[in-house]
Write a protein that holds these residues in place. Structure first.
Motif, short mmCIF file in Angstrom:
data_model
loop_
_atom_site.label_atom_id
_atom_site.label_comp_id
_atom_site.label_asym_id
_atom_site.label_seq_id
_atom_site.Cartn_x
_atom_site.Cartn_y
_atom_site.Cartn_z
N ILE A 86 0.78 -1.47 -0.27
CA ILE A 86 0.05 0.12 0.31
C ILE A 86 0.68 0.96 0.21
O ILE A 86 0.47 2.55 0.20
CB ILE A 86 -0.45 0.03 1.47
N GLY A 87 2.14 1.30 -0.12
CA GLY A 87 3.21 2.33 -0.21
C GLY A 87 3.80 2.62 1.15
O GLY A 87 4.68 3.79 1.19
N SER A 88 3.26 2.24 2.21
CA SER A 88 3.36 2.73 3.01
C SER A 88 5.23 2.08 3.64
O SER A 88 5.73 1.48 3.00
CB SER A 88 2.36 2.04 4.40
N TYR A 89 5.84 2.76 4.25
CA TYR A 89 7.62 2.81 4.34
C TYR A 89 7.74 2.71 6.14
O TYR A 89 7.18 2.98 6.76
CB TYR A 89 8.20 3.87 3.60
N ALA A 90 8.76 1.87 5.64
CA ALA A 90 9.55 1.69 7.03
C ALA A 90 11.10 1.31 7.52
O ALA A 90 11.23 0.72 6.61
CB ALA A 90 9.18 0.54 7.81
N TYR A 91 11.51 1.80 8.23
CA TYR A 91 12.72 1.87 7.93
C TYR A 91 13.63 2.01 9.65
O TYR A 91 12.67 1.70 10.53
CB TYR A 91 13.36 3.82 7.43
N GLY A 92 14.32 0.97 9.81
CA GLY A 92 15.33 0.42 10.80
C GLY A 92 15.71 1.80 11.50
O GLY A 92 16.49 2.86 10.97
N ASP A 93 15.79 2.27 12.67
CA ASP A 93 16.08 3.47 13.19
C ASP A 93 17.62 3.76 13.63
O ASP A 93 18.06 5.12 12.82
CB ASP A 93 16.40 2.63 14.96
N SER A 94 18.11 2.88 12.89
CA SER A 94 19.86 3.61 13.26
C SER A 94 20.00 4.09 11.30
O SER A 94 21.39 5.03 11.15
CB SER A 94 20.72 2.11 12.96
N VAL A 95 18.73 3.70 9.86
CA VAL A 95 18.92 4.15 8.90
C VAL A 95 18.41 5.72 8.68
O VAL A 95 18.10 6.07 7.81
CB VAL A 95 19.05 3.76 8.04
N LYS A 96 17.40 5.81 10.22
CA LYS A 96 16.59 6.47 9.42
C LYS A 96 17.09 8.25 9.65
O LYS A 96 18.15 8.63 9.92
CB LYS A 96 15.69 6.56 10.27
N GLY A 97 16.84 9.16 8.52
CA GLY A 97 17.06 9.69 7.93
C GLY A 97 18.64 9.74 6.50
O GLY A 97 19.10 10.66 6.39
#
Length: 117
Positions: A56-67
């Motif tokens: 559905i196009g939602s995104y998830a990132y690991g905490d250490s790589v966010k940004g």
């Protein structure tokens, strides 16, 4: 047979950038019906989520790589990508491409990313 072609790994300096690509073929259903993502694995550790895009196009990132990391997909090319910026030594790992639906999951062969000065 599901096949993955991963590319783009290699050596980068701390603070540098790398891009990973993954082309997937042979899926039973349309590529857009799969959640796709990148995981990484350190020696002796289980694989951990780096980034993922749901159907559905939602995104998830690991905490250490966010940004720092950005995932995107091109459904017309059955492809996903990972742009990695501001790389750190601790980003050194084997990176795996993944495609999954409920009850089904597939993995690429992995590509080495090494961050070192």
């Amino acid at each position: 047979q599901v096949q993955f072609v991963e590319s783009g790994g290699g050596l980068a300096q701390p603070g540098g950038s790398l891009g990973l690509s993954c082309v997937i073929s042979g899926l039973e259903l349309d590529f857009r019906l799969y959640a796709v993502g990148w995981f990484r694995q350190y020696p002796g550790k289980p694989r951990e989520l780096v980034a993922q895009i749901a159907t559905i196009g939602s995104y998830a990132y690991g905490d250490s790589v966010k940004g720092r990391f950005t995932i995107f997909r091109d459904n017309s090319r059955n492809s996903l990508y990972l742009q990695m910026n501001s790389l750190r030594v601790e980003d050194t790992a084997v990176y795996y491409c993944n495609a999954r639906r409920t009850g089904t999951g597939y993995w690429g062969q992995g590509t080495q990313v090494t961050v070192s000065s």
